[in-house]
Write an enzyme that holds these catalytic residues in place. Structure first.
Site, PDB file in Angstrom:
ATOM      1  N   CYS A   1      12.276   0.865  -9.842  1.00 59.93           N
ATOM      2  CA  CYS A   1      11.783   2.240  -9.978  1.00 59.93           C
ATOM      3  C   CYS A   1      12.993   3.171 -10.033  1.00 59.93           C
ATOM      4  O   CYS A   1      14.132   2.742  -9.839  1.00 59.93           O
ATOM      5  CB  CYS A   1      10.896   2.590  -8.788  1.00 59.93           C
ATOM      6  SG  CYS A   1      11.803   2.553  -7.213  1.00 59.93           S
TER       7      CYS A   1
ATOM      8  N   HIS B   1      15.706  -3.383  -0.728  1.00 63.73           N
ATOM      9  CA  HIS B   1      15.325  -4.677  -0.175  1.00 63.73           C
ATOM     10  C   HIS B   1      15.274  -5.751  -1.271  1.00 63.73           C
ATOM     11  O   HIS B   1      14.214  -6.095  -1.772  1.00 63.73           O
ATOM     12  CB  HIS B   1      13.973  -4.570   0.548  1.00 63.73           C
ATOM     13  CG  HIS B   1      14.083  -3.929   1.887  1.00 63.73           C
ATOM     14  ND1 HIS B   1      13.026  -3.303   2.513  1.00 63.73           N
ATOM     15  CD2 HIS B   1      15.139  -3.810   2.735  1.00 63.73           C
ATOM     16  CE1 HIS B   1      13.431  -2.841   3.686  1.00 63.73           C
ATOM     17  NE2 HIS B   1      14.705  -3.134   3.833  1.00 63.73           N
TER      18      HIS B   1
ATOM     19  N   HIS C   1       9.707  -0.429   9.869  1.00 57.81           N
ATOM     20  CA  HIS C   1      10.233  -0.397   8.497  1.00 57.81           C
ATOM     21  C   HIS C   1      11.244   0.747   8.414  1.00 57.81           C
ATOM     22  O   HIS C   1      11.007   1.825   8.951  1.00 57.81           O
ATOM     23  CB  HIS C   1       9.092  -0.194   7.494  1.00 57.81           C
ATOM     24  CG  HIS C   1       9.540  -0.307   6.064  1.00 57.81           C
ATOM     25  ND1 HIS C   1      10.128   0.753   5.402  1.00 57.81           N
ATOM     26  CD2 HIS C   1       9.517  -1.339   5.189  1.00 57.81           C
ATOM     27  CE1 HIS C   1      10.435   0.365   4.167  1.00 57.81           C
ATOM     28  NE2 HIS C   1      10.084  -0.901   4.025  1.00 57.81           N
TER      29      HIS C   1
ATOM     30  N   GLU D   1      11.997   2.935   6.266  1.00 56.85           N
ATOM     31  CA  GLU D   1      11.493   4.227   5.776  1.00 56.85           C
ATOM     32  C   GLU D   1      10.710   4.957   6.865  1.00 56.85           C
ATOM     33  O   GLU D   1      10.868   6.163   7.058  1.00 56.85           O
ATOM     34  CB  GLU D   1      10.602   4.051   4.535  1.00 56.85           C
ATOM     35  CG  GLU D   1      10.197   5.392   3.961  1.00 56.85           C
ATOM     36  CD  GLU D   1       9.160   5.313   2.845  1.00 56.85           C
ATOM     37  OE1 GLU D   1       8.346   6.251   2.741  1.00 56.85           O
ATOM     38  OE2 GLU D   1       9.155   4.331   2.083  1.00 56.85           O
TER      39      GLU D   1
ATOM     40  N   THR E   1       5.897   5.737   1.580  1.00 56.61           N
ATOM     41  CA  THR E   1       5.684   5.832   0.122  1.00 56.61           C
ATOM     42  C   THR E   1       5.289   4.513  -0.534  1.00 56.61           C
ATOM     43  O   THR E   1       4.939   4.498  -1.705  1.00 56.61           O
ATOM     44  CB  THR E   1       6.959   6.350  -0.580  1.00 56.61           C
ATOM     45  OG1 THR E   1       8.020   5.406  -0.350  1.00 56.61           O
ATOM     46  CG2 THR E   1       7.363   7.717  -0.086  1.00 56.61           C
TER      47      THR E   1
ATOM     48  N   SER F   1       8.353  -3.814   1.472  1.00 62.95           N
ATOM     49  CA  SER F   1       6.973  -3.381   1.726  1.00 62.95           C
ATOM     50  C   SER F   1       6.159  -3.324   0.439  1.00 62.95           C
ATOM     51  O   SER F   1       5.050  -3.854   0.372  1.00 62.95           O
ATOM     52  CB  SER F   1       6.989  -2.010   2.398  1.00 62.95           C
ATOM     53  OG  SER F   1       5.681  -1.485   2.486  1.00 62.95           O
ATOM     54  N   ASN F   2       6.709  -2.705  -0.607  1.00 66.11           N
ATOM     55  CA  ASN F   2       5.900  -2.546  -1.826  1.00 66.11           C
ATOM     56  C   ASN F   2       5.619  -3.887  -2.490  1.00 66.11           C
ATOM     57  O   ASN F   2       4.566  -4.073  -3.097  1.00 66.11           O
ATOM     58  CB  ASN F   2       6.559  -1.537  -2.777  1.00 66.11           C
ATOM     59  CG  ASN F   2       7.716  -2.103  -3.560  1.00 66.11           C
ATOM     60  OD1 ASN F   2       7.545  -2.694  -4.613  1.00 66.11           O
ATOM     61  ND2 ASN F   2       8.930  -1.926  -3.046  1.00 66.11           N
TER      62      ASN F   2
END
Length: 316
Positions: A17, A46, A129, A131, A170, A229-230
């Site tokens: 991204c 990550h 995490h 973030e 996010t 995470s994503n």
């Protein structure tokens, strides 16, 4: 010997991204500007392949600022850091470059604005995490209450039910977050919910692309890191959309070929910090074992680009 036929459905968007692309460029530009070593607090993004590549170029990854010398530049990762970290870097007169994704910074600013208006924050996110740690660390202790699951909602102790605002990590599941936000709003009707949730465009788009390919495939492979995470959310979205076999792999060597024997269609996507080179590696591994047809399933076109910090654009 003829190879068995297989269709690979390649999700788009997938992989890098704008925030990840910017963070990697920041490290590379810092190395060009100041030479090696450049210190990076926490993995810049990550992904082991990306981190190893930058390490080979002269980046040194550390967990805390105290592990950095005063006389070398330090970069803060794309996930963001608690306010105390840049404050300490300034106290030590270090050259500090913030690679926090601008969409994470937007959440930080939102939290600060609500706090200034006397509101307490409820944050939907994953405990520990980076973030979440960074976002909660923007405000004094107790001003951000973390909620991870629906089970956390009934027991939540707030200061004033009439003065609350919602923020989120996010990189969450769009569907799970909507469900959790609805439960919080039902319990605290005065809760101020963002007009558009904090989940970033890239997370949303990658999850939508997985939902689009799910009905066509026997299995889904998500290329990404176990601490991303994503990427983990993409595996869950695949399972929820009906993929009986939905797995996270770091690269081609991690594929369980026995689990894929006898299948005729596989979906491939990648988390926002996984480079295209790893996706191509996986496609090549399938081509070596199957008579492979690749079909692109595109649900959105991304053309977002973020500028790097001014300190890197200025001459030495």
């Amino acid at each position: 010997m003829s190879l068995p036929p297989l269709t690979l459905y390649l999700a788009a968007p997938r992989g890098f991204c704008a925030g990840v692309d910017r963070a990697i460029r920041i490290v590379e530009m810092a190395l060009q500007k100041w030479g090696a070593p450049v210190y990076v607090r926490h993995e810049i993004v990550h992904n082991k392949y990306v981190v190893d590549d930058l390490r080979a170029k002269g980046a040194v990854f550390v967990e805390e600022l105290e592990d950095c010398p005063d006389d070398r530049p330090v970069i803060f990762s794309a996930h963001g850091v608690p306010k105390a970290v840049p404050a300490e870097a300034a106290r030590r007169e270090m050259i500090a470059v913030d690679a926090t994704c601008p969409l994470v910074t937007k959440v930080h600013n939102e939290a600060a604005r609500h706090f200034a208006n006397g509101l307490q924050m409820i944050m939907i996110g994953h405990k520990g995490h980076p973030e979440t740690v960074g976002t909660m660390g923007q405000l004094p202790e107790g001003e951000v209450l973390l909620v991870e699951t629906l089970e956390d909602v009934p027991g939540l102790q707030v200061r004033d039910p009439g003065k609350l605002a919602l923020i989120t990590q996010t990189t969450l599941s769009v569907d799970d977050t909507a469900e959790l936000a609805a439960a919080l709003k039902a319990r605290f009707p005065a809760l101020i919910v963002p007009a558009k949730e904090d989940i970033c465009y890239a997370t949303t788009n990658r999850q939508a692309a997985v939902k689009a390919i799910a009905p066509k495939i026997d299995a889904l492979l998500v290329i990404g890191a176990p601490n991303s995470s994503n990427s983990k959310r993409l595996v869950e979205v695949g399972s929820a959309a009906g993929c009986a076999y939905s797995q996270l792999v770091q690269r081609a060597a991690d594929i369980d070929w026995r689990a894929l024997s006898g299948i005729t269609s596989v979906g491939i996507t990648a988390g926002a910090s996984a480079p295209e080179v790893l996706i191509n590696e996986v496609i090549d591994a399938f081509r070596a074992r199957f008579n492979t047809t690749v079909e692109l399933v595109e649900t959105a076109v991304e053309n977002v680009e973020f500028k790097v910090p001014k300190v890197l654009r200025d001459p030495v």
